[in-house]
Design a protein around this motif. Structure first.
Motif, PDB file in Angstrom:
ATOM      1  N   ASP A 191       0.801  -1.228   0.000  1.00 47.70           N
ATOM      2  CA  ASP A 191       0.000   0.000   0.000  1.00 47.70           C
ATOM      3  C   ASP A 191       0.832   1.277   0.000  1.00 47.70           C
ATOM      4  N   LYS A 199      -2.098   3.999   0.091  1.00 48.53           N
ATOM      5  CA  LYS A 199      -3.490   3.590  -0.035  1.00 48.53           C
ATOM      6  C   LYS A 199      -4.139   3.523   1.355  1.00 48.53           C
ATOM      7  N   THR A 253      -5.972   1.321   2.868  1.00 46.51           N
ATOM      8  CA  THR A 253      -6.378  -0.005   3.349  1.00 46.51           C
ATOM      9  C   THR A 253      -6.355  -0.087   4.866  1.00 46.51           C
ATOM     10  N   ALA A 254      -5.361   0.538   5.501  1.00 51.69           N
ATOM     11  CA  ALA A 254      -5.196   0.432   6.951  1.00 51.69           C
ATOM     12  C   ALA A 254      -6.375   1.013   7.708  1.00 51.69           C
ATOM     13  N   TRP A 255      -7.082   1.979   7.144  1.00 52.82           N
ATOM     14  CA  TRP A 255      -8.249   2.539   7.826  1.00 52.82           C
ATOM     15  C   TRP A 255      -9.561   2.178   7.113  1.00 52.82           C
ATOM     16  N   GLY A 256      -9.534   1.039   6.397  1.00 55.37           N
ATOM     17  CA  GLY A 256     -10.750   0.514   5.810  1.00 55.37           C
ATOM     18  C   GLY A 256     -11.235   1.240   4.577  1.00 55.37           C
ATOM     19  N   ARG A 257     -10.353   1.998   3.879  1.00 54.07           N
ATOM     20  CA  ARG A 257     -10.721   2.746   2.672  1.00 54.07           C
ATOM     21  C   ARG A 257      -9.709   2.407   1.571  1.00 54.07           C
ATOM     22  N   PRO A 258      -9.734   1.192   1.024  1.00 50.95           N
ATOM     23  CA  PRO A 258      -8.716   0.800   0.051  1.00 50.95           C
ATOM     24  C   PRO A 258      -8.748   1.610  -1.239  1.00 50.95           C
ATOM     25  N   ARG A 259      -9.858   2.286  -1.531  1.00 47.87           N
ATOM     26  CA  ARG A 259      -9.920   3.110  -2.739  1.00 47.87           C
ATOM     27  C   ARG A 259      -9.343   4.512  -2.516  1.00 47.87           C
ATOM     28  N   ASP A 260      -9.074   4.876  -1.273  1.00 46.44           N
ATOM     29  CA  ASP A 260      -8.542   6.202  -0.975  1.00 46.44           C
ATOM     30  C   ASP A 260      -7.028   6.215  -1.136  1.00 46.44           C
ATOM     31  N   THR A 261      -6.485   7.387  -1.415  1.00 51.26           N
ATOM     32  CA  THR A 261      -5.043   7.569  -1.527  1.00 51.26           C
ATOM     33  C   THR A 261      -4.662   8.893  -0.878  1.00 51.26           C
TER      34      THR A 261
END
Length: 706
Positions: free
Chosen positions: A579, A612, A614-622
């Motif tokens: 990520d 990315k 992913t660590a806070w449950g938003r894999p589509r966020d950057t």
């Protein structure tokens, strides 16, 4: 124009506040498994819309008489002017709308009513010939036109696919207008008193509007949209507008036309029937891919950006101006057709509208990657890409490539030769970086998404024509291109004499995996050698110092001839975890001559991180953070200090310092196809000038693709 909270900003913030709910709704559990492949938009809806610097317009006055004497037609200012040094007219429109849709299959038709409050202020400069005030202070405006309320009734016809609706619209529009004329007061002796006398006239207009738009369902009851309208209010009857001292009464007619762009939030009380999203985990079927010979994709990107006040003791023709906001919009269609298993053709028509801050001037590492030097106040259509692609497969394992923008689903050999001829952007194939290369989804700053000392050949929007070749293996790739250069620096016309003046660019890309990280990386090394019409920096400075030219820019124009410019870059992308990624670039050119295409940078260093969510449950966020430092060669500095105006920068003088920038952004993935980004940039010494700035830039970006 001062940067302040505008209606589009309110809508974007509203969108952000809805994001968690939208994300929860995106599963859309009530969709039927056998739902059609398009959204049912039937029923009523209401919404809010807003537009600020994405709308442009002007009043045209004429025929006009002063004291019975006709004068030439003239126009009011618009929100893109620089003659008042940043005190620009504003264009703010926003309000509400309501409508009803009927649908037959994918075809949607309906009616819609809009009512918008406006703050449309249009000054007419005092230098209009015939009024007799050509020598008045430029800050003084003879006439101001104001519009407070717009209304329209439109019919819409559209086509629905997936979660999108694209449509055209036409109808009637009306508005009110106030015309204010200020003339100097005279005393009994005919001398100016220092005061002003004001005349006011009110006019009502009824005209027509044409437009088009796109909207996307972000949940089962909410949608976001972008709506463009051309407004023609027609022409008023002749009306009196006071009297000019010593010259006589003024009589005129006024016609208003405008290009308006709205960001819209729609609510459907009865709900929407949205098709189920495709299973992203479904395996790719290579046999199906090979049978699909056509590709259709699209994108639209809207960026609103502002800069508050900063230190600005003097202003040149290409200076960054404080207290302003601007908006840019692009919309692109990506068409592809596979003629044979190894031959493909592509075509990309693109609409663009708007300007960067200060008309995309004032910062060498410019702060909006979507802003073009070919900006326009109305949607401008260009055929940005058209090329044929031939693949020569050389064996080895095969790769199944899914359908995507400018890529028909197909199967390639891992070892292959690719040949391309036509019109394209060199950035399509060179200087790629998965973490920082696309201002539509990652960093905004030109020095972060590109090797900015690479003076790649291009017209004003960034495209060129020529040939490209690549040899690819799993471990590396070697690529080169031979393309046209512009006829002169910052020209929109490409030079047809490709055997005398052209650009040669080459790149080596090495692919590897670091054993201690077990993560992939790429290292790209590029070189370029371009021959274009340009001036020598040292020569024009010497000619000006000797007194042969009063203005160094005259010396530049008189001494331009074909000259070679060379340079290169190094580009690193390295995954640190699945990520988290790191990127870095260094680029350099010889700095002896004018840059001809990209920007006024001779050395540049940049780098940063991309993470990315992913660590806070938003894999589509950057989330991204990067920094860049740009510099000029000694002869280039001397030219700017002598008053030279380059491709993007020029304050008329120079207290040199390296231009340094820091950028951070958060891209919120609302859906697979829709991303909302918030961006902040800090630029020290904009335009390499220690006397200017530092400046802070704030932006939001809405990007949709399919």
């Amino acid at each position: 124009m001062r940067a302040r909270a505008t209606i589009p900003a309110v809508l974007v913030l509203a969108t952000a506040s809805l994001a968690p709910a939208a994300a929860a709704d995106l599963a859309r559990p009530d969709r039927a498994a056998d739902a059609p492949a398009y959204t049912d938009w039937s029923g009523g809806y209401v919404g809010l819309e807003g537009s600020a610097s994405g709308s442009y317009g002007a009043y045209t006055f004429g025929p006009t008489t002063v004291g019975g004497r006709p004068i030439a037609s003239f126009k009011s200012g618009d929100s893109t002017g620089r003659s008042d040094q940043g005190r620009n007219a504003t264009t703010e429109v926003g309000g509400g709308f309501a409508g009803w849709n009927w649908q037959s299959g994918p075809w949607v038709y309906g009616v819609e009513a809009n009512l918008d409050a406006a703050n449309l202020k249009r000054p007419v400069p005092s230098t209009v010939p015939g009024f007799g005030y050509e020598t008045v202070d430029p800050a003084f405006n003879i006439i101001r036109a104001k519009t407070d309320v717009y209304g329209s009734l439109r019919a819409r016809l559209g086509y629905s696919f997936d979660s999108y609706l694209v449509y055209g619209a036409f109808g009637l529009t009306g508005a009110n207008a106030r015309f204010l004329a200020d003339y100097p007061e005279l005393d009994a002796d005919g001398q100016r008193t220092g005061g002003l006398s004001r005349t006011r006239r009110d006019q009502s207009y009824l005209g027509f509007t044409l437009g088009a738009g796109i909207q996307y369902a972000i949940s089962d009851s909410l949608a976001l949209g972008i709506d463009y309208r051309y407004v023609d209010l027609g022409s008023s009857r002749t009306f009196a507008l006071g009297s000019v001292p010593d010259l006589g009464p003024v009589a005129t007619r006024a016609r208003f036309t405008s290009n308006q762009l709205f960001l819209r939030l729609l609510w459907f009380p009865g709900g929407l029937k949205v098709p189920a999203e495709p299973d992203e985990a479904a395996p790719h079927d290579p046999d199906t891919a090979r049978s699909d010979r056509f590709s259709l994709h699209g994108q639209t990107t809207l960026i609103a950006q502002g800069v508050p006040g900063f230190r600005s003791p003097y202003v040149g023709d290409q200076s960054l101006i404080p207290h302003q906001a601007r908006q840019t919009t692009t919309a692109t269609i990506f068409l592809g057709l596979k003629l044979t298993d190894t031959t493909e053709v592509y075509y990309n028509p693109e609409f663009s509208q708007g300007f960067g801050l200060s008309r995309t001037l004032g910062v060498a590492g410019f702060v909006n990657g979507e802003a073009q030097k070919a900006g326009a106040p109305f949607p401008k259509l260009r055929s940005n890409r058209y090329f044929v692609k031939q693949t020569i497969n050389l064996g080895g394992e095969t790769l199944d490539v899914p359908d995507g923008p400018n890529q028909v689903a197909t199967r390639y050999d891992a070892e292959r030769i690719t040949l391309i001829a036509g019109k394209f952007a060199l950035g399509d194939f060179f200087d790629g970086n998965v973490y920082a290369h696309d201002p539509r989804v990652d960093f905004f700053n030109w020095s972060l998404w590109a090797a900015s000392a690479w003076d790649f050949p291009a017209n004003l929007p960034g495209f060129t024509q020529g040939v490209y070749a690549e040899y690819n293996r799993p471990e590396f790739a070697i690529r080169a291109a031979y393309t046209q250069v512009p006829k002169e620096p910052s020209s929109d016309v490409l030079d047809p004499r490709v055997f005398r003046r052209a650009g040669l660019n080459a790149e080596f890309e090495g692919r590897y995996t670091l054993p201690w990280l077990e993560q992939p990386g790429k290292l790209r090394v590029g070189i370029f050698s371009n021959v274009g019409v340009s001036a020598n920096n040292r020569d024009v400075v010497t000619l000006t110092q000797l007194g042969l030219f009063d203005d160094i820019n005259d010396a530049v124009g008189a001494t331009r001839r074909p000259r070679r410019k060379t340079g290169g870059y190094v580009n690193l992308e390295q995954a640190l975890t699945p990520d988290l990624g790191l990127f870095a670039r260094a680029s350099l050119n010889d700095g002896r001559t004018e840059n001809i295409s990209f920007t006024d940078i001779d050395q540049s260093f940049s780098g940063g991180l991309s993470l990315k969510g992913t660590a806070w449950g938003r894999p589509r966020d950057t989330v991204g953070i990067g920094a860049a430092m740009n510099g000029l060669s000694p002869s280039h500095r001397a030219a700017f200090a002598a008053g030279y105006y380059g491709l993007l920068v020029g304050d008329g003088r120079l207290n040199y310092g390296t231009e340094r920038a820091v950028e951070t952004y958060y891209a919120l993935g609302l859906t697979k196809f829709l991303t909302l980004t918030f961006d902040y940039q800090f630029v020290d010494n904009p335009g390499y000038n220690r006397d200017r700035g530092p400046a802070h830039f704030f932006a939001s970006r809405l990007h949709a693709d399919f």
